[in-house]
Design an enzyme around this catalytic site. Structure first.
Site, PDB file in Angstrom:
ATOM      1  N   LEU A 173       0.761  -1.405   0.019  1.00  0.00           N
ATOM      2  CA  LEU A 173      -0.139  -0.102   0.001  1.00  0.00           C
ATOM      3  C   LEU A 173       0.783   1.189   0.201  1.00  0.00           C
ATOM      4  O   LEU A 173       0.410   2.256  -0.347  1.00  0.00           O
ATOM      5  CB  LEU A 173      -1.021   0.015   1.206  1.00  0.00           C
ATOM      6  CG  LEU A 173      -1.892  -1.047   1.154  1.00  0.00           C
ATOM      7  CD1 LEU A 173      -2.637  -1.022   2.597  1.00  0.00           C
ATOM      8  CD2 LEU A 173      -2.860  -1.123   0.021  1.00  0.00           C
ATOM      9  N   GLY A 174       2.092   1.357   0.626  1.00  0.00           N
ATOM     10  CA  GLY A 174       2.779   2.269   0.757  1.00  0.00           C
ATOM     11  C   GLY A 174       3.913   2.176   1.326  1.00  0.00           C
ATOM     12  O   GLY A 174       4.118   1.130   2.125  1.00  0.00           O
ATOM     13  N   GLY A 176       6.735   4.088   4.728  1.00  0.00           N
ATOM     14  CA  GLY A 176       7.081   5.376   5.178  1.00  0.00           C
ATOM     15  C   GLY A 176       8.390   5.302   5.834  1.00  0.00           C
ATOM     16  O   GLY A 176       9.428   4.583   5.260  1.00  0.00           O
ATOM     17  N   TYR A 178       9.534   4.195   8.409  1.00  0.00           N
ATOM     18  CA  TYR A 178       9.841   3.197   9.327  1.00  0.00           C
ATOM     19  C   TYR A 178       9.622   1.677   8.972  1.00  0.00           C
ATOM     20  O   TYR A 178       9.878   0.654   9.308  1.00  0.00           O
ATOM     21  CB  TYR A 178       9.226   3.079  10.774  1.00  0.00           C
ATOM     22  CG  TYR A 178       9.317   4.382  11.491  1.00  0.00           C
ATOM     23  CD1 TYR A 178      10.464   5.206  11.383  1.00  0.00           C
ATOM     24  CD2 TYR A 178       8.082   5.123  12.097  1.00  0.00           C
ATOM     25  CE1 TYR A 178      10.578   6.415  11.929  1.00  0.00           C
ATOM     26  CE2 TYR A 178       8.253   6.319  12.782  1.00  0.00           C
ATOM     27  CZ  TYR A 178       9.677   7.031  12.599  1.00  0.00           C
ATOM     28  OH  TYR A 178       9.561   8.149  13.337  1.00  0.00           O
ATOM     29  N   ARG A 180       7.290  -0.465   5.603  1.00  0.00           N
ATOM     30  CA  ARG A 180       6.250  -0.687   4.453  1.00  0.00           C
ATOM     31  C   ARG A 180       4.824  -1.277   5.000  1.00  0.00           C
ATOM     32  O   ARG A 180       4.969  -1.909   6.056  1.00  0.00           O
ATOM     33  CB  ARG A 180       6.812  -1.386   3.391  1.00  0.00           C
ATOM     34  CG  ARG A 180       8.028  -0.829   2.515  1.00  0.00           C
ATOM     35  CD  ARG A 180       8.481  -1.688   1.280  1.00  0.00           C
ATOM     36  NE  ARG A 180       9.472  -0.836   0.616  1.00  0.00           N
ATOM     37  CZ  ARG A 180       9.956  -1.203  -0.415  1.00  0.00           C
ATOM     38  NH1 ARG A 180       9.275  -2.534  -1.099  1.00  0.00           N
ATOM     39  NH2 ARG A 180      10.947  -0.598  -0.903  1.00  0.00           N
ATOM     40  N   VAL A 181       3.832  -0.649   4.333  1.00  0.00           N
ATOM     41  CA  VAL A 181       2.611  -1.242   4.774  1.00  0.00           C
ATOM     42  C   VAL A 181       1.928  -2.126   3.744  1.00  0.00           C
ATOM     43  O   VAL A 181       1.822  -1.867   2.438  1.00  0.00           O
ATOM     44  CB  VAL A 181       1.645   0.040   5.139  1.00  0.00           C
ATOM     45  CG1 VAL A 181       0.264  -0.535   5.367  1.00  0.00           C
ATOM     46  CG2 VAL A 181       2.122   0.930   6.005  1.00  0.00           C
ATOM     47  N   LYS A 196       1.758  -3.391   9.106  1.00  0.00           N
ATOM     48  CA  LYS A 196       3.220  -2.427   8.720  1.00  0.00           C
ATOM     49  C   LYS A 196       4.231  -3.213   9.491  1.00  0.00           C
ATOM     50  O   LYS A 196       4.329  -3.535  10.451  1.00  0.00           O
ATOM     51  CB  LYS A 196       2.905  -0.980   9.703  1.00  0.00           C
ATOM     52  CG  LYS A 196       4.001  -0.162   9.283  1.00  0.00           C
ATOM     53  CD  LYS A 196       3.637   1.376   9.678  1.00  0.00           C
ATOM     54  CE  LYS A 196       4.826   2.480   9.239  1.00  0.00           C
ATOM     55  NZ  LYS A 196       4.394   3.712   9.670  1.00  0.00           N
ATOM     56  N   ASP A 440       3.034  14.981  11.686  1.00  0.00           N
ATOM     57  CA  ASP A 440       3.091  14.614   9.997  1.00  0.00           C
ATOM     58  C   ASP A 440       1.496  14.579   9.558  1.00  0.00           C
ATOM     59  O   ASP A 440       1.299  13.571   8.797  1.00  0.00           O
ATOM     60  CB  ASP A 440       3.851  13.546   9.747  1.00  0.00           C
ATOM     61  CG  ASP A 440       4.224  13.335   8.380  1.00  0.00           C
ATOM     62  OD1 ASP A 440       4.239  14.621   7.748  1.00  0.00           O
ATOM     63  OD2 ASP A 440       4.652  12.476   7.732  1.00  0.00           O
TER      64      ASP A 440
END
Length: 620
Positions: A173-174, A176, A178, A180-181, A196, A440
């Site tokens: 999905l994406g 960040g 820390y 990946r999801v 995650k 954020d």
């Protein structure tokens, strides 16, 4: 000398202390001592081979070593005591004994690591069986035995991995700062979730406890406007270096490569910066964050921002916890390491390379020379929300170009945007009331869930973000590793001035982000250049004139929320009590939505009644 004590008094105190029986010190993380230097002037020339003292390898994985020792104790307890209840008691007694002897830390014996100990126990059992088979075989064999052991180890990790056993990985999905999801399907209940994965590298005792504590804090966030948290667990992952790659092709690798190929086409959202939360009570004296942000404002006025989180100084150990984007080494069955590149090479993670520790570079060199490493992987299972506010705004902008009459277009209606913003503020008020700062907030981290598009704030990181470095931030490519006391985190367009300037920030930094999001909700944009120009101009107090005329109340609060003086920004509670959400129009909107929901329920009930009547007619 404190307290005005005499020298004789100090000597007597020292004698008394020496006579007392003191508990041995805990050997948690011994500090490295430089090798002694000797006078070699009289050494013969033929023996003067090494001019420099030998560099002893560092051991950044002392926590993992202690976990292995605890697992051995638990394994021995099960071997010598078949009764499960008694073996557990024996294990606790052994742990207490080793802790008193200073050979173990108490936190490695805690229940939080029970899954890792189970992993170790199974591996130990398998290795013992393999060793017995080896002893019974002819010792004069080729090297195929070690290859067979290696393949069995990898297969064993697959059997002991909760992630591989209970979930089917569907898509990425994406990513960040820390990890990946992934979108996954639970094999038992068939439901879809978001998991995650966070790779923990070089963890110290203190930092491991912080991660576990803060995961529990995230588990306590229960609110309709916060992404739901289900569970979390830790697993061991086996990472092989490039020189020891195993040519194994797995379906999960192929799926991942397909999605990574689609990422360049816009199929996968690449988070612009690391998302994280901090506890509001943290002060600059307790933090030593380092970040370097590069803001590029080119001719097209498109602004890109790269923020790097850095290490908070720890008094107990020089080593620190590093949470790295896992890449292809997120599961035990993925032996090819993607992100562990030689120094000076860049990965697919944007960001400058930074270092707060001179020894970190040595650790990296050691990692590069090591054949295999075992790391801890933190898995956080969350509610799946696939539609983000970013997607909703993009669709709204596209439809606004086609809508001539704003009142006839529900995607541009101010009432819908007000409903979204109100739920967003309610979620922010909740986390601020819990003493947490998100840092954020942006449309990519805000989700719309369900048919009613309920707002969900997500993509929370860990409160220990300031002691964490991303994989691409291990070493500065320019060789500048000097730490600074800055904290530039967040995405450029939504980050507050104090965040970008590296000064002290608090919950009011989140309020600045809300002001930018409020503007974006009520101001459709025709092009990306227009969006970047308007959102950048907010920093200097420039608000589109068309927005001020069309929505004067919203423009007023955008001005207040995006002011440079953080103290003058309204809080989330003040926003909820403001005229933004207390107008007659908003009350009517809420009533209209409830009426629409009731009408839908009535229609569904009518359909069910008609189906039931048809079934009864057929039975007759």
């Amino acid at each position: 000398m404190l307290g005005g004590g005499s020298v004789d008094g100090e000597r007597d105190t020292d004698d008394d202390a020496a006579g007392a029986v003191a508990a041995p010190p805990a050997i948690d993380f011994p500090a490295e001592v430089s090798d002694p230097k000797y006078d070699e002037s009289d050494v013969p020339a033929e023996l003067q081979v090494f001019k420099e003292p030998l560099q002893q390898p560092t051991f950044p994985f002392l926590v993992a070593n202690q976990l292995l020792l605890v697992s051995l104790l638990e394994h021995l307890s099960h071997v010598h005591e078949p009764n499960p209840l008694h073996s557990k008691q024996v294990f606790k007694l052994l742990c207490q004994t080793f802790i008193k002897m200073g050979l173990l830390s108490s936190f490695t014996c805690s229940d939080e690591f029970s899954s890792l100990r189970l992993h170790h126990n199974r591996a130990i059992t398998h290795l013992m069986r393999s060793a017995k088979e080896r002893v019974r075989q002819d010792p004069c064999q080729d090297n195929s035995y070690m290859q067979k052991i290696r393949s069995r180890e990898i297969a064993l990790e697959a059997q002991t991995s909760r992630y591989l056993n209970e979930f089917e990985e569907l898509a990425i999905l994406g990513k960040g700062g820390y990890g990946r999801v992934y979108k996954v399907r639970n094999k038992l209940d068939g439901q879809h979730y978001a998991i995650k994965k966070i790779l923990i590298k070089s963890a110290t005792k203190t930092d491991c406890m912080k991660v576990l504590r803060e995961v529990k804090v995230l588990a306590g966030l229960q609110h309709p406007n916060i992404v739901g948290y289900h569970t979390a667990w830790i697993e061991h992952v086996h990472v092989l270096q490039p020189q020891d790659r195993v040519p194994i092709q797995l379906p999960s690798l192929e799926v991942l490569s397909e999605h990574e190929g689609d990422r360049n086409q816009g199929g996968v959202k690449d988070n612009e910066s690391s998302s994280s939360i901090i506890f509001a009570e943290l002060t600059p004296e307790k933090e030593n964050p380092l970040a370097e942000s590069d803001v590029k404002n080119e001719n097209n006025n498109l602004v890109s921002y790269r923020a790097n989180l850095v290490i908070r100084s720890s008094s107990e150990s020089e080593s620190s916890i590093e949470l790295q984007e896992d890449g292809l080494n997120e599961s035990p069955l993925r032996p090819v390491v993607k992100h562990q590149l030689p120094l000076g090479h860049s990965s697919d993670v944007e960001g400058n390379f930074t270092s707060t520790d001179e020894s970190s570079e040595d650790n990296l060199n050691l990692l590069g020379q090591t054949e295999a490493r075992y790391h801890l992987m933190l898995h956080i299972q969350m509610q799946l929300c696939e539609l983000s506010l970013w997607d909703w705004i993009a669709e709204r902008n596209n439809r606004s170009r086609e809508c001539v009459d704003e009142a006839a277009c529900p995607y541009v209606m101010a009432s819908v945007a007000t409903k979204i913003f109100q739920e967003l503020v309610e979620g922010v008020f909740y986390i601020h009331n819990m003493g947490i700062v998100h840092r954020d907030l942006k449309p990519r981290n805000i989700f719309l869930h369900g048919p009613d598009q309920q707002v969900k704030i997500g993509d929370f990181g860990l409160a220990c973000a300031d002691i964490i470095q991303k994989s691409a931030d291990w070493t500065n490519r320019n060789g500048k590793g000097t730490p600074t006391h800055t904290s530039r985190v967040g995405t450029c367009l939504y980050a507050s001035p104090e965040q970008l300037e590296g000064s002290e920030y608090d919950a009011k930094s989140d309020m600045y982000s809300l002001g930018v999001i409020l503007l974006e909700l009520f101001q459709p944009f025709g092009t990306e250049m227009e969006r970047a120009t308007v959102l950048t101009g907010v920093r200097t107090g420039r608000i589109p004139e068309s927005l001020s005329k069309r929505c004067p109340v919203q423009a007023k609060y955008i001005q207040l929320l995006t002011g440079r003086n953080a103290a003058q920004r309204p809080s989330a509670l003040q926003l909820l009590q403001s005229e933004l959400f207390q107008t007659t129009g908003n009350v009517n909107l809420t009533l209209q939505m409830k009426i629409m929901e009731q009408e839908k329920e009535i229609e569904e009930l009518k359909k069910q009644l008609s189906l039931l009547s048809q079934d009864k007619g057929l039975k007759r």
